[in-house]
Motif scaffolding. Structure first.
Motif, PDB file in Angstrom:
ATOM      1  N   ALA A   1       0.777  -0.688   0.119  1.00 13.23           N
ATOM      2  CA  ALA A   1       0.446  -0.279  -0.053  1.00 13.23           C
ATOM      3  C   ALA A   1       0.652   1.366  -0.346  1.00 13.23           C
ATOM      4  CB  ALA A   1      -0.733   0.225   1.320  1.00 13.23           C
ATOM      5  N   VAL A   2       1.710   1.226   0.783  1.00 14.08           N
ATOM      6  CA  VAL A   2       2.713   2.402   0.704  1.00 14.08           C
ATOM      7  C   VAL A   2       3.686   2.491  -0.395  1.00 14.08           C
ATOM      8  CG1 VAL A   2       5.091   3.026   1.501  1.00 14.08           C
ATOM      9  CG2 VAL A   2       3.493   1.959   3.035  1.00 14.08           C
ATOM     10  N   HIS A   3       3.557   1.181  -1.215  1.00 15.24           N
ATOM     11  CA  HIS A   3       4.019   1.225  -2.906  1.00 15.24           C
ATOM     12  C   HIS A   3       3.033   2.656  -3.951  1.00 15.24           C
ATOM     13  CE1 HIS A   3       7.026  -2.268  -2.501  1.00 15.24           C
ATOM     14  NE2 HIS A   3       7.706  -0.662  -2.111  1.00 15.24           N
ATOM     15  N   THR A   4       1.533   1.759  -3.034  1.00 16.45           N
ATOM     16  CA  THR A   4       0.950   2.558  -4.094  1.00 16.45           C
ATOM     17  C   THR A   4       0.564   3.319  -4.436  1.00 16.45           C
ATOM     18  OG1 THR A   4      -0.883  -0.046  -3.995  1.00 16.45           O
ATOM     19  CG2 THR A   4      -1.804   2.703  -4.309  1.00 16.45           C
ATOM     20  N   ALA A   5       0.061   4.273  -2.656  1.00 13.10           N
ATOM     21  CA  ALA A   5       0.394   5.748  -2.409  1.00 13.10           C
ATOM     22  C   ALA A   5       1.734   6.229  -3.000  1.00 13.10           C
ATOM     23  CB  ALA A   5       0.955   6.450  -1.252  1.00 13.10           C
ATOM     24  N   SER A   6       2.552   5.904  -2.977  1.00 16.07           N
ATOM     25  CA  SER A   6       4.215   6.313  -3.507  1.00 16.07           C
ATOM     26  C   SER A   6       4.159   6.962  -5.408  1.00 16.07           C
ATOM     27  CB  SER A   6       4.767   4.994  -3.743  1.00 16.07           C
ATOM     28  OG  SER A   6       5.924   5.386  -2.330  1.00 16.07           O
TER      29      SER A   6
END
Length: 392
Positions: free
Chosen positions: A321-326
């Motif tokens: 999810a952090v990758h998605t936000a980034s």
């Protein structure tokens, strides 16, 4: 030209008997009439505004409706849990459409942990028309429909009834077709003048409560702890509604003209994301899409200027999810994250992080769904204010 029947369950090749086919014909006609009566996308449609405005008090009252629903079903929950615990169940299907399917997705983790058999959330048309060979006498089919008259969900229940499965209805409507056709019924205590909120969270609470009761009877080690956490959830929901609404209102005012809104999640939070997109589509004239955290990365899923709500409580989905936000930020989107206390991985990435109390991830949709629901309502209210100013 021969008219196309409204369902493959009607006609000489139907696996259903004549009585069951009559049930399908009746609910099909009633459902079509309700769809025709939906509001338009006019920015000042009074029918849509009335329904939008009725949504907030129902949304705020969800903790009380959950308390009432669980108390009213206490005896039935005990009996059903005992029946499931002593039966040789080999598979559970939880079926519905729209928000009901999202509820099934959100409940899956707890159901599988406590029942220790595969649990399949299945869209009701898919189960009715394509899943019949998988349903047996050892199956439990839990069918969700607030009205109890959703045609495909009734068909799925009838198909399961025909196969000899244990059919359990979760519905808001005593005497509805789904109630009558099911072997057991758990009844919601929910109002639905506005867009669906209470009918979703009360159904989810019932599924989670049922699962933990079965888990206790089966000696699942985590069951007692989950039951204690679940008992405290209504109070936590009250806290989330009160503390997140002002920030979400400001976000809605800022993003009201975006036109397209994305919601993303994984695991149980995928259910919250689906409900978030549904509330935007119901409350506003705009597009909204729910996309799984992993699927986001396989397309150009977000276009410049579009906002995305990433729902990622503490759990294994957080790194992705952090990758998605980034990536959403790299695409030029606005990123809003809903997570739990103690998760700081999004702080340097997101435009804003909305935090809810820490809770077992399997129960967290009862909290993370609240900002998702509020977002749709608040976007609609911001848009009505703008439309009134433009149209005098």
């Amino acid at each position: 030209m021969t008219a196309t029947p409204p369902s493959p369950f009607i006609g000489v090749d139907s696996p259903l008997d004549a009585r069951q086919q009559q049930v399908v014909e009746r609910v099909s006609a009633a459902e079509h009439a309700s769809i025709v009566g939906l509001p338009t996308d006019h920015p000042l449609d009074p029918k849509r505004r009335a329904r939008d405005e009725a949504t907030l008090p129902e949304l705020v009252a969800q903790p009380d409706r959950i308390r009432e629903t669980l108390a009213a079903n206490d005896e039935d929950l005990d009996e059903l849990a005992a029946l499931i615990a002593r039966s040789e169940v080999d598979r559970v299907f939880v079926t519905g459409a729209g928000d009901s399917l999202a509820v099934a997705i959100a409940a899956r983790q707890v159901l599988e942990q406590m029942l220790r058999v595969p649990v399949e959330p299945v869209q009701s048309l898919e189960l009715a028309y394509y899943g019949a060979p998988l349903v047996t006498e050892r199956s439990v089919v839990i069918a969700l429909s607030s009205s109890g008259e959703t045609t495909r969900t009734v068909e799925a229940a009838l198909m399961a009834q025909h196969a000899g499965a244990l059919v359990v209805a979760i519905t808001n409507t005593t005497g509805s077709t789904l109630d009558v056709e099911s072997a057991r019924t758990l009844r919601l205590r929910a109002t639905r003048v506005g867009w669906p909120t209470q009918s979703s969270t009360t159904a989810l609470a019932l599924l989670l409560d049922l699962a933990t009761r079965v888990g206790v009877l089966a000696g699942v080690p985590a069951a007692e702890g989950l039951r204690r956490e679940l008992a405290a959830v209504p109070e936590l929901m009250e806290h989330v509604i009160a503390t997140t609404e002002p920030r979400l209102r400001a976000i809605a005012e800022r993003e009201q003209s975006a036109g397209t809104f994305l919601f993303s999640g994984a695991g149980p939070s995928w259910g919250s994301a689906i409900i978030g997109a549904a509330k935007v589509k119901e409350c506003t004239p705009d597009h909204a899409e729910a996309i799984q955290v992993e699927e986001f990365h396989h397309y150009n899923s977000l276009k410049r200027g579009e906002p995305i709500w990433v729902i990622a409580p503490a759990g294994p989905s957080v790194p992705r999810a952090v990758h998605t936000a980034s990536e959403a930020k790299r695409f030029g989107g606005a990123v809003y994250v809903v997570t739990t206390e103690g998760v700081d991985a999004f702080d340097a990435i997101a435009d804003e992080v909305v935090v809810v109390p820490a809770l077992a991830e399997a129960l967290s949709p009862l909290l993370t769904v609240l900002p998702a629901q509020l977002t749709g309502y608040l976007l609609a209210m911001a848009q009505f204010t703008t439309a009134e100013a433009r149209h005098g």
